[in-house]
Design an enzyme around this catalytic site. Sequence first.
Site, PDB file in Angstrom:
ATOM      1  N   GLY B  21     108.690  82.052 -12.603  1.00 39.36           N
ATOM      2  CA  GLY B  21     107.427  82.618 -13.079  1.00 39.36           C
ATOM      3  C   GLY B  21     106.445  82.786 -11.941  1.00 39.36           C
ATOM      4  O   GLY B  21     106.820  83.250 -10.865  1.00 39.36           O
ATOM      5  N   ILE B  23     104.751  80.598  -9.991  1.00 44.69           N
ATOM      6  CA  ILE B  23     105.083  79.853  -8.780  1.00 44.69           C
ATOM      7  C   ILE B  23     106.447  80.311  -8.273  1.00 44.69           C
ATOM      8  O   ILE B  23     106.648  80.502  -7.083  1.00 44.69           O
ATOM      9  CB  ILE B  23     105.092  78.330  -9.047  1.00 44.69           C
ATOM     10  N   ASN B 113     106.385  73.707 -18.647  1.00 39.97           N
ATOM     11  CA  ASN B 113     106.242  72.781 -19.771  1.00 39.97           C
ATOM     12  C   ASN B 113     106.789  71.400 -19.439  1.00 39.97           C
ATOM     13  O   ASN B 113     107.687  71.229 -18.629  1.00 39.97           O
ATOM     14  CB  ASN B 113     106.889  73.345 -21.031  1.00 39.97           C
ATOM     15  N   CYS B 168      95.851  66.145 -42.904  1.00 36.98           N
ATOM     16  CA  CYS B 168      94.857  66.477 -43.916  1.00 36.98           C
ATOM     17  C   CYS B 168      93.688  67.259 -43.332  1.00 36.98           C
ATOM     18  O   CYS B 168      93.061  68.053 -44.017  1.00 36.98           O
ATOM     19  CB  CYS B 168      94.389  65.231 -44.659  1.00 36.98           C
ATOM     20  N   CYS B 429     108.417  51.775 -15.258  1.00 38.78           N
ATOM     21  CA  CYS B 429     108.739  53.111 -15.783  1.00 38.78           C
ATOM     22  C   CYS B 429     110.043  53.011 -16.578  1.00 38.78           C
ATOM     23  O   CYS B 429     111.042  52.514 -16.072  1.00 38.78           O
ATOM     24  CB  CYS B 429     108.898  54.083 -14.627  1.00 38.78           C
ATOM     25  N   CYS B 432     112.845  55.568 -14.582  1.00 37.15           N
ATOM     26  CA  CYS B 432     113.528  55.282 -13.318  1.00 37.15           C
ATOM     27  C   CYS B 432     113.728  53.793 -13.056  1.00 37.15           C
ATOM     28  O   CYS B 432     114.395  53.418 -12.105  1.00 37.15           O
ATOM     29  CB  CYS B 432     112.850  56.000 -12.152  1.00 37.15           C
TER      30      CYS B 432
END
Lengths: 524, 638
Positions: B21, B23, B113, B168, B429, B432
Amino acid sequence: MAEPKTKYDRQLRIWGEQGQAALEKASICLLNCGPTGSETLKNLVLGGVGSITIVDGSKVEFGDLGNNFMVDDSSLGHSKAKCVCSFLQELNDAVKAKFIEESPEALIDTNPSFFSQFTLVVATQLVEDSMVKLDRICRQENVMLIFARSYGLTGLVRISVKEHTVIESKPDHFLDDLRLNNPWPELRGFAEAIDLNVQDPVAHKHIPYVVILVKMVDEWKTSHGGTLPSTREEKREFKELLKSRMAAMDEENYKEAIDASFKVFAPQGISSDLQQILNDSCADIGTGSSDFWVMVAALKEFIANEGGGEVPLEGSIPDMTSSTEHYVNLQRIYQAKSEADYLVIEERVRNILKKIGRDPHSIPKATIKSFCKNARKLKVCRYCPIEDEYNNPSLAELQKYLTDEDYSIAVGFYILLRAVDRYAANFNHFPGQFDGGLDEDISRLKTTALSLLNDLGCTGLTLTEDLINEMCRFGAAELHAVASVIGGIASQEVIKLITKQFVPMSGTFVFNAIDHKSQLLTLY
Amino acid sequence: MASEEQLSAIKRAKVLMVGAGGIGCELLKTLALSGFQDIHIIDMDTIEVSNLNRQFLFRQYHVGQSKAKVARDAVLRFKPNISITPYHANVKESRFNVDFFKEFDVVLNGLDNLDARRHVNRLCLAADVPLVESGTTGFLGQVTVHLKGKTECYECQPKPAPKTYPVCTITSTPSKFVHCIVWAKDLLFAKLFGDKNQENDLNVRSSDTGNPSEHSEDLFECRKDEDIEQYGRRVYDHVFGHNIEVALSNEETWKNRNKPRPIYCKDVLHLKMTKENGDTEKDCATGDVSAMSSLSLKNPQDVWSLAENSRVFLEALRLFFSKRGKEIGNLTFDKDDQLAVEFVTAAANIRASSFGIPLHSLFEAKGIAGNIVHAVATTNAIIGGLIVIEAIKVLKKDNNSYRMTYCLEHPSRKLLLMPVEPYEPNKSCYVCSETPLSLEVNTRHSKLRDFVEKIVKGKLGMNFPVIMQGASILYEVGEDLEDDMVAIYAANLEKALSELPSPVTSGTVLTVEDLQQEFSCSVNIKHREEFEEEKEPDGMVLSGWVEAPADKDNNKPNGNGESTSNALPSEEIQEDEKDVEIQETSEGTENVTGKKRKLSEVDESRNQKKPEKLDIDDEDDELVISDDWESLTKKKRV
């Protein structure tokens, strides 16, 4: 649907239709279309500038194929300006693209009035002597100018414009204009009509924090001799006071009030930055004053009179926990005050224009409105002539940079970028440009750099051997990755200048691709 | 000037680019001109008109074609002697497995994304291939380097999830325009044009009373005896009139709220006027069907009146059925689908009018509905150049000079680019390092399906999960499973956790694994009886999983690119005010709005601003900016 603006959709979300219209009106001249120049212009053509004129006298050589995306095998031997121009035209047919096959240096010397037709000139890969001449011409003709240069793993971008004024500076963070500690009668009236001690828990947790704070400030002032919380202790107490009024621990509106209590502690009146603009000698209006300064003069009058020391209210309020009804009413109160303030400013602008013999309606309402909304964020940028910076840089700054670890590499490259031009003037090639003789080049560059430093008055200071060696190893190569970065930054600044949005960078930006520590140097 | 050694490292390198895209275009060009000779590109997207302001390898006539392939051809035209291998495919496809990733010397991301970024991160960890990650939004950008065991991985830092709204609020009590957009897009649009088998809360009653709308299926089907105009009006009256009446019948809901106003077609449009819509035959090109053009509405920045919105609504609905009937049942909202954007804008505006919420233009509505991130060529050019510079360092194994570089909109402390030395891996993490997660859940009520959808896929980002309790497999997704196993797993999905063949109760440790990502983690289960619907809509709480605090709902469409941010001006920051909260608002995307963060360590240099870690997208999806000041300040700045 053939919506012509669709392709600009993503950028319209940054600078809006007005910004886009300004770009589409702009006429840009590029000097030298190597990778740095081509990349800069590519970004502007994609964004839809009105017209471009490429000035380059060279033919495409084999070496160009390796670093310029806009030329290919079939371009060999043809005018580089022509090839780059046709590539760019292909990117966006809405842009009027033309080229002039002539060396920029020659044009600067023989036809200075050529430049007056442009909105802005992007001058890439120029040596010092031409930069100085071009700068003089563009200042004379009131054409904006930006220099960009890639050199090995370094490069620079420098804007040169006499004065650039910005209404829509769009700062990252800005305190919203709520006047919590200085409410005007309607806001105070609205707050007073709401009972903080309402029994209904649902109603209690839907009182907007603006109302809570306006009322609590009053309460605080009553018990503290009319003063606001000022010391750390008092501020803590004020927050405690807010907490004590919560009916339940989960009342979001009170939590917001506590979080926003710093807005109460904010000083009233205008910032020192704005005061400086109001004090500027340009705010004394004459026939030649620009729209911006006419509006500043009106603002100054407003602050001294109707504003009671404050600028026109911005008029928007942040989102907050509230019943829809309260929120909508609050919005209305803020908008009404903002509109009233605007009308006063407008009147004053019209009067000033009349006084200086201009059409009182020559500044459109929308401009005045935007000025009012952004009154706290106005910016004035001025750039000193290249000649002055090069001949008489601020010695104190230079010395500071040279001895500051954070800046030493950037300022080193800055000095060396000037030194290589002197070197080239003496030896007819750049250091390290040709194979062999690197050691000799290094020692010559070192001598040149030292004598430059000496001329600037920086006696006793020197540059590291590593840096000088590095500079020679660059051999004046224009690397594509660096050109891409420099071109990206240069075009971004061009957009800021043309759209008159955001604040363009001050000083000289020096890129350092080795560790990306890339500084803005202000040397005047 | 590059050294021989460096040049040959570049020439020998095999690089994988994910994303072609904004980049990606810059990156591919810069790679080609920096001497790279073996480049592979994966991108599943096709070219859109709105790409053309920055994705300079594409032209108008390429619209609709594969980005990866067109990008390859465009670059080969200028650099015919290098090898570029395009894949018009989703990087999550199983053929792009760990062995595939192992073939590369470095992976360069230009993605849009979070989901794909996490996926690539895991594959790079599993394959032990260095990753250079990047993102831009507007004038902001970043490039980071990730090496297994040496630097933090992409998921070591919190990643805010896309904003979600309580059901709601969307179905019954919208108070902001974004709520109307979500309703129009995720409920109404999905109901009318999407997969009929999807669960849909469109008719959820306003509270616990009201009608359970068991006949809703019929309502949204076009009846045999009505024409498309009648159908449109019936849908209109049902969703904007009838449903509001039903909601109003519940007095309790409106005690402290402004009551909405039911809107019926006949009150807004006279019959004659709707008939005028008929001159649509003029544009028959199916791709270009637009209610705006057939109604002669030109400027997408205008805010339409209620009547205009109603006409757009009916016309868009009509056009969907008459021109794009084949797609109905399979459509999902796409921000580049003009007709879909028109329909959603109109529906959201009609609903907004009903609830007394200010109306918005198509341009603004599109920004909100599509989570559109603004994008410009300049930043992509800068970032593309920086990625290549980092990639070359990675190939030279120049470990000490890797930098994470942030590109700022406003120079700060004399910096426009802010470099930071890469951080150490985060020891807690779950991606990793092998830190277990823990999950609070009602094991008697929550089904395995909830766990799979909301946690394993929703939060842990797995595609082909295997869930194990000790040695027994509770659930598995895969291509070559036996039929009987498939049946067992399907049955398991519908069982409550505690009723599974190997019961999952408090204290159970589940192992969740994704075979494609070669990634596994353990989840400690804790039983909990009650969950708050508003705050914990999933009915389960995962901890040990890094996610930034939920966004504060802050809907402030600011028009074009008007970035309003409310925070302390620098003069305001005093040394004793270290806990000041700064609210940042960025326009266009709801996900990014109003995040709060602690301004820790406000030091004497008042102008100092730390870079924000931008988990940004080159382009359009879920713009997520995690404001990661705290961790940045703790680490050494370069």
